[in-house]
Design a protein around this motif. Structure first.
Motif, mmCIF file in Angstrom:
data_model
loop_
_atom_site.group_PDB
_atom_site.id
_atom_site.type_symbol
_atom_site.label_atom_id
_atom_site.label_comp_id
_atom_site.label_asym_id
_atom_site.label_seq_id
_atom_site.Cartn_x
_atom_site.Cartn_y
_atom_site.Cartn_z
ATOM 1 N N UNK A 189 42.458 -3.038 -13.216
ATOM 2 C CA UNK A 189 41.018 -3.234 -13.104
ATOM 3 C C UNK A 189 40.474 -2.320 -12.013
ATOM 4 N N UNK A 190 39.338 -1.694 -12.300
ATOM 5 C CA UNK A 190 38.629 -0.872 -11.319
ATOM 6 C C UNK A 190 37.291 -1.544 -11.048
ATOM 7 N N UNK A 191 36.975 -1.718 -9.771
ATOM 8 C CA UNK A 191 35.779 -2.452 -9.363
ATOM 9 C C UNK A 191 34.861 -1.546 -8.543
ATOM 10 N N UNK A 192 33.950 -0.838 -9.190
ATOM 11 C CA UNK A 192 33.043 0.042 -8.453
ATOM 12 C C UNK A 192 31.931 -0.737 -7.747
ATOM 13 N N UNK A 193 31.518 -0.186 -6.605
ATOM 14 C CA UNK A 193 30.277 -0.619 -5.991
ATOM 15 C C UNK A 193 29.132 0.150 -6.626
ATOM 16 N N UNK A 194 28.161 0.539 -5.822
ATOM 17 C CA UNK A 194 26.969 1.206 -6.350
ATOM 18 C C UNK A 194 27.293 2.627 -6.798
ATOM 19 N N UNK A 195 27.049 2.894 -8.069
ATOM 20 C CA UNK A 195 27.312 4.211 -8.662
ATOM 21 C C UNK A 195 26.007 4.746 -9.246
ATOM 22 N N UNK A 196 25.771 6.024 -9.062
ATOM 23 C CA UNK A 196 24.558 6.628 -9.597
ATOM 24 C C UNK A 196 24.673 6.897 -11.084
ATOM 25 N N UNK A 197 24.461 5.874 -11.904
ATOM 26 C CA UNK A 197 24.540 6.003 -13.362
ATOM 27 C C UNK A 197 23.278 5.404 -13.986
ATOM 28 N N UNK A 198 23.290 5.252 -15.293
ATOM 29 C CA UNK A 198 22.153 4.677 -16.015
ATOM 30 C C UNK A 198 22.146 3.150 -15.985
ATOM 31 N N UNK A 199 23.067 2.520 -15.261
ATOM 32 C CA UNK A 199 23.225 1.072 -15.335
ATOM 33 C C UNK A 199 21.934 0.331 -14.994
ATOM 34 N N UNK A 200 21.210 0.805 -13.973
ATOM 35 C CA UNK A 200 19.982 0.102 -13.590
ATOM 36 C C UNK A 200 18.815 0.388 -14.537
ATOM 37 N N UNK A 201 18.962 1.366 -15.409
ATOM 38 C CA UNK A 201 17.870 1.700 -16.331
ATOM 39 C C UNK A 201 17.559 0.559 -17.301
ATOM 40 N N UNK A 202 18.520 -0.340 -17.500
ATOM 41 C CA UNK A 202 18.348 -1.416 -18.475
ATOM 42 C C UNK A 202 17.662 -2.644 -17.884
ATOM 43 N N UNK A 203 17.416 -2.621 -16.574
ATOM 44 C CA UNK A 203 16.760 -3.752 -15.932
ATOM 45 C C UNK A 203 15.278 -3.797 -16.287
ATOM 46 N N UNK A 204 14.719 -5.007 -16.265
ATOM 47 C CA UNK A 204 13.277 -5.125 -16.395
ATOM 48 C C UNK A 204 12.604 -4.371 -15.245
ATOM 49 N N UNK A 205 11.436 -3.772 -15.468
ATOM 50 C CA UNK A 205 10.826 -2.896 -14.456
ATOM 51 C C UNK A 205 10.728 -3.513 -13.072
ATOM 52 N N UNK A 206 10.297 -4.767 -12.981
ATOM 53 C CA UNK A 206 10.141 -5.390 -11.664
ATOM 54 C C UNK A 206 11.488 -5.617 -10.980
ATOM 55 N N UNK A 207 12.503 -5.897 -11.764
ATOM 56 C CA UNK A 207 13.843 -6.092 -11.213
ATOM 57 C C UNK A 207 14.453 -4.744 -10.837
ATOM 58 N N UNK A 208 14.209 -3.747 -11.665
ATOM 59 C CA UNK A 208 14.749 -2.409 -11.406
ATOM 60 C C UNK A 208 14.257 -1.854 -10.075
ATOM 61 N N UNK A 209 12.984 -2.031 -9.777
ATOM 62 C CA UNK A 209 12.434 -1.515 -8.525
ATOM 63 C C UNK A 209 13.056 -2.220 -7.330
ATOM 64 N N UNK A 210 13.246 -3.530 -7.421
ATOM 65 C CA UNK A 210 13.888 -4.277 -6.337
ATOM 66 C C UNK A 210 15.322 -3.796 -6.115
ATOM 67 N N UNK A 211 16.055 -3.585 -7.205
ATOM 68 C CA UNK A 211 17.441 -3.129 -7.095
ATOM 69 C C UNK A 211 17.513 -1.746 -6.465
#
Length: 255
Positions: A189-211
């Protein structure tokens, strides 16, 4: 000492972007023929062409791994088209954060379906082939690498179901490792922390900005950093099993 993957075949889910794309490129550089599994066919075709143009072998397989029949077909088409299966990188996943109270249950369903069920479907279909590969040349070892997250180690507010899915990935990985390790199928198992990918693109806009604000001052990991960790696992000598790798950005203090 790292051992090249010449003569072997790898399958990578979520290969159309981010960690999956970087992992596929890296495994191809190490000599593996690579099956590229994701839903975005155009991106898969582009990546397959790039790998082929660089002298490698690649097979683009448009697949939704949350559909068990499609997951099985992707594994079987890999073996039919490339000859065997030695390495699986179970990378496809989605992160949909936000408060549990009033959350769209569809988001919870989506995370469970992809992060858990999709991973299980691919693992189940691949295991007989991995066991067979582990008993044969050229390497006499096989690898199943599950991509989890720091969220699989520590639960935090506003990510409860994502935490649930990634804790489940960690638990399944360790249990399966105990079952098949004596057959030289390494389960990691590989457990990444914060990675600059498209993962946050799927969040709702208000949640995405907070993240994004939360990680505004963090120097994010690159997808290649995670691909390097995957490569370290699967190119290790047969006697070495790397069970778990946790990777955070240097200046990410929390989960």
């Amino acid at each position: 000492m790292a051992e090249r993957l010449d003569g072997t075949v790898a399958l990578v889910t979520g290969a159309s972007s981010g960690i999956g794309e970087a992992a596929a490129r890296e495994l191809a550089r190490q000599g593996a023929a690579v099956a590229l599994v994701a839903r975005r066919r155009d991106r898969l075709d582009t990546l397959a062409a790039e790998i082929t143009d660089a002298g490698g072998r690649a097979l683009a397989l448009e697949t939704d791994v949350t559909d068990q029949a499609q997951a099985i077909a992707a594994v079987e088409r890999t073996v039919a088209g490339l000859g065997r299966l030695d390495t699986v990188v179970n990378n496809a996943g989605v992160m949909l954060l936000g408060p549990a109270v009033g959350a769209p249950v569809e988001e919870w369903d989506r995370m469970v379906q992809l992060n858990v069920q999709g991973l299980l479907y691919v693992a189940h279909a691949a295991l007989p082939h991995l066991i067979e590969a582990a008993g044969s040349e050229p390497r006499r070892v096989a690898d199943l690498v599950n991509i989890s997250s720091v969220a699989g180690r520590r639960a935090t507010a506003f990510s409860g179901v994502y935490n649930l899915t990634k804790h489940g990935v960690n638990a399944f990985t360790e249990a399966l490792r105990q079952e098949v390790t004596e057959r030289h199928v390494r389960v990691s198992v590989v457990e990444p922390g914060a990675v600059g990918t498209e993962l946050t693109d799927h969040l709702r806009p208000e949640i995405r900005e907070t993240a994004r604000q939360r990680f505004a001052n963090v120097e994010m990991l690159h997808a290649q950093d995670i691909a390097d960790a995957i490569s370290y696992i699967v190119t290790s000598p047969r006697r070495v099993a790397i069970n778990e790798i946790l990777i955070r950005p240097t200046n990410q203090p929390g989960p």
